[in-house]
Design an enzyme around this catalytic site. Sequence first.
Site, PDB file in Angstrom:
ATOM      1  N   LYS A  14     198.918 -29.706  36.802  1.00 58.71           N
ATOM      2  CA  LYS A  14     197.932 -29.695  36.216  1.00 58.71           C
ATOM      3  C   LYS A  14     197.681 -31.688  37.314  1.00 58.71           C
ATOM      4  O   LYS A  14     196.630 -32.058  38.007  1.00 58.71           O
ATOM      5  CB  LYS A  14     197.276 -29.810  35.582  1.00 58.71           C
ATOM      6  CG  LYS A  14     196.867 -28.935  34.598  1.00 58.71           C
ATOM      7  CD  LYS A  14     196.374 -28.846  33.519  1.00 58.71           C
ATOM      8  CE  LYS A  14     196.978 -29.918  32.041  1.00 58.71           C
ATOM      9  NZ  LYS A  14     198.472 -29.582  31.794  1.00 58.71           N
ATOM     10  N   ARG A  89     190.887 -29.696  25.603  1.00 62.35           N
ATOM     11  CA  ARG A  89     192.043 -29.314  24.923  1.00 62.35           C
ATOM     12  C   ARG A  89     192.070 -28.066  24.063  1.00 62.35           C
ATOM     13  O   ARG A  89     192.952 -27.468  23.498  1.00 62.35           O
ATOM     14  CB  ARG A  89     192.855 -30.587  24.468  1.00 62.35           C
ATOM     15  CG  ARG A  89     194.591 -30.185  24.237  1.00 62.35           C
ATOM     16  CD  ARG A  89     194.726 -30.528  25.878  1.00 62.35           C
ATOM     17  NE  ARG A  89     196.124 -30.385  25.764  1.00 62.35           N
ATOM     18  CZ  ARG A  89     196.562 -31.791  27.057  1.00 62.35           C
ATOM     19  NH1 ARG A  89     196.209 -32.061  27.512  1.00 62.35           N
ATOM     20  NH2 ARG A  89     198.348 -32.247  26.656  1.00 62.35           N
ATOM     21  N   ARG A 128     211.030 -32.941  34.413  1.00 61.98           N
ATOM     22  CA  ARG A 128     210.536 -33.905  34.365  1.00 61.98           C
ATOM     23  C   ARG A 128     211.138 -34.723  33.291  1.00 61.98           C
ATOM     24  O   ARG A 128     211.114 -36.010  33.947  1.00 61.98           O
ATOM     25  CB  ARG A 128     208.904 -33.843  34.148  1.00 61.98           C
ATOM     26  CG  ARG A 128     207.779 -35.106  34.300  1.00 61.98           C
ATOM     27  CD  ARG A 128     206.500 -34.036  34.130  1.00 61.98           C
ATOM     28  NE  ARG A 128     206.259 -33.882  32.519  1.00 61.98           N
ATOM     29  CZ  ARG A 128     205.178 -33.457  33.023  1.00 61.98           C
ATOM     30  NH1 ARG A 128     204.077 -33.235  33.410  1.00 61.98           N
ATOM     31  NH2 ARG A 128     204.407 -33.032  31.046  1.00 61.98           N
ATOM     32  N   ARG A 134     210.200 -38.887  30.634  1.00 60.12           N
ATOM     33  CA  ARG A 134     208.627 -39.197  29.516  1.00 60.12           C
ATOM     34  C   ARG A 134     209.604 -38.734  27.922  1.00 60.12           C
ATOM     35  O   ARG A 134     209.373 -37.277  28.398  1.00 60.12           O
ATOM     36  CB  ARG A 134     207.701 -37.542  30.882  1.00 60.12           C
ATOM     37  CG  ARG A 134     205.822 -38.725  30.273  1.00 60.12           C
ATOM     38  CD  ARG A 134     204.817 -37.239  30.526  1.00 60.12           C
ATOM     39  NE  ARG A 134     204.330 -36.657  29.913  1.00 60.12           N
ATOM     40  CZ  ARG A 134     203.458 -35.926  29.739  1.00 60.12           C
ATOM     41  NH1 ARG A 134     202.911 -35.774  31.175  1.00 60.12           N
ATOM     42  NH2 ARG A 134     202.883 -35.606  28.221  1.00 60.12           N
ATOM     43  N   ARG A 145     204.901 -28.110  22.573  1.00 62.41           N
ATOM     44  CA  ARG A 145     203.200 -28.134  24.044  1.00 62.41           C
ATOM     45  C   ARG A 145     202.648 -26.977  24.074  1.00 62.41           C
ATOM     46  O   ARG A 145     201.705 -26.390  24.307  1.00 62.41           O
ATOM     47  CB  ARG A 145     203.381 -29.259  24.317  1.00 62.41           C
ATOM     48  CG  ARG A 145     203.576 -30.728  23.635  1.00 62.41           C
ATOM     49  CD  ARG A 145     204.663 -31.893  24.754  1.00 62.41           C
ATOM     50  NE  ARG A 145     203.642 -31.646  25.961  1.00 62.41           N
ATOM     51  CZ  ARG A 145     204.675 -32.275  26.693  1.00 62.41           C
ATOM     52  NH1 ARG A 145     205.694 -32.319  27.060  1.00 62.41           N
ATOM     53  NH2 ARG A 145     204.016 -31.984  28.282  1.00 62.41           N
TER      54      ARG A 145
HETATM   55  P1  AMP Z   1     198.961 -34.349  28.785  1.00 65.89           P
HETATM   56  O1  AMP Z   1     199.581 -35.450  29.204  1.00 65.89           O
HETATM   57  O2  AMP Z   1     197.543 -34.130  28.771  1.00 65.89           O
HETATM   58  O3  AMP Z   1     200.430 -33.624  28.579  1.00 65.89           O
HETATM   59  O4  AMP Z   1     199.000 -35.029  27.133  1.00 65.89           O
HETATM   60  C1  AMP Z   1     200.466 -35.750  26.748  1.00 65.89           C
HETATM   61  C2  AMP Z   1     199.714 -36.180  25.024  1.00 65.89           C
HETATM   62  O5  AMP Z   1     198.467 -36.501  24.474  1.00 65.89           O
HETATM   63  C3  AMP Z   1     199.198 -34.094  24.738  1.00 65.89           C
HETATM   64  O6  AMP Z   1     200.516 -33.376  23.893  1.00 65.89           O
HETATM   65  C4  AMP Z   1     198.272 -34.432  23.349  1.00 65.89           C
HETATM   66  O7  AMP Z   1     199.544 -35.095  22.246  1.00 65.89           O
HETATM   67  C5  AMP Z   1     198.137 -35.699  23.507  1.00 65.89           C
HETATM   68  N1  AMP Z   1     196.048 -35.038  24.857  1.00 65.89           N
HETATM   69  C6  AMP Z   1     196.096 -35.907  25.962  1.00 65.89           C
HETATM   70  N2  AMP Z   1     195.169 -35.182  26.025  1.00 65.89           N
HETATM   71  C7  AMP Z   1     194.218 -34.080  24.659  1.00 65.89           C
HETATM   72  C8  AMP Z   1     192.960 -34.493  24.802  1.00 65.89           C
HETATM   73  N3  AMP Z   1     191.906 -33.709  25.431  1.00 65.89           N
HETATM   74  N4  AMP Z   1     193.225 -34.383  22.906  1.00 65.89           N
HETATM   75  C9  AMP Z   1     194.289 -34.335  21.837  1.00 65.89           C
HETATM   76  N5  AMP Z   1     195.726 -34.808  22.747  1.00 65.89           N
HETATM   77  C10 AMP Z   1     196.159 -35.010  23.945  1.00 65.89           C
END
Ligand code: AMP
Length: 188
Positions: A14, A89, A128, A134, A145
């Site tokens: 994404k 989400r 990654r 990360r 996740r």
């Molecule tokens: P991502 O980079 O989108 O994989 O997000 C990394 C982490 O940020 C996720 O595992 C959540 O802990 C948090 N996160 C990101 N976007 C959201 C969202 N829309 N709602 C809740 N937590 C989020």
Amino acid sequence: MTRLIFLGPPGAGKGTQAHKLAELCKIPHISTGDILRSNVAQKTTLGEQAQSYMDKGELVPDQLILDMVRDRLSIPDALGGWILDGFPRNLPQAVFLDALLLDIQQVCDRAVNLDVPDEVLVARLLLRFRTEGRLDDNEETIRRRLQVYREQTAPLIDYYRDRHQLVSIEGDRSTSEVTEALKQVIGI
Ligand code: AMP
């Protein structure tokens, strides 16, 4: 005017694809994960509140996310279109986004689902972890996740399908093949 939501599990590509498309369309790529990570790095109150959830692979509570998205969409660069990556989400976030868009008189064109098999996701996320470091890409957090994705985010696929906004794209291909497929979807 392009306004897109990127759905899809962690590791589906994404971020990479949203970044490329946003550059092509000259619109902001709004990643809630990126905004949260930068808050963590800058040790803001939001970052401090969000960090423990992120470290465990849990969703950050909605009340912290919703204001953040409302604020970001009110920045003038988002008037000409946007790509939302990692938001909504869960169902309450999708319902909030609908109300927000109605309020600011915007319409989202499509929700794009990047479809990638689980075993490919885990391999990509572990890679990654090794290349980008990360911290939430370690194996235990990855599994959590993916589980959180299946329980809370995957139901949004039906939500947007029912509203005839869903487009599913086969994501287990090269980056440029996926980009081409996405360009076709938005007609550029
Ligand atoms: P991502 O980079 O989108 O994989 O997000 C990394 C982490 O940020 C996720 O595992 C959540 O802990 C948090 N996160 C990101 N976007 C959201 C969202 N829309 N709602 C809740 N937590 C989020």
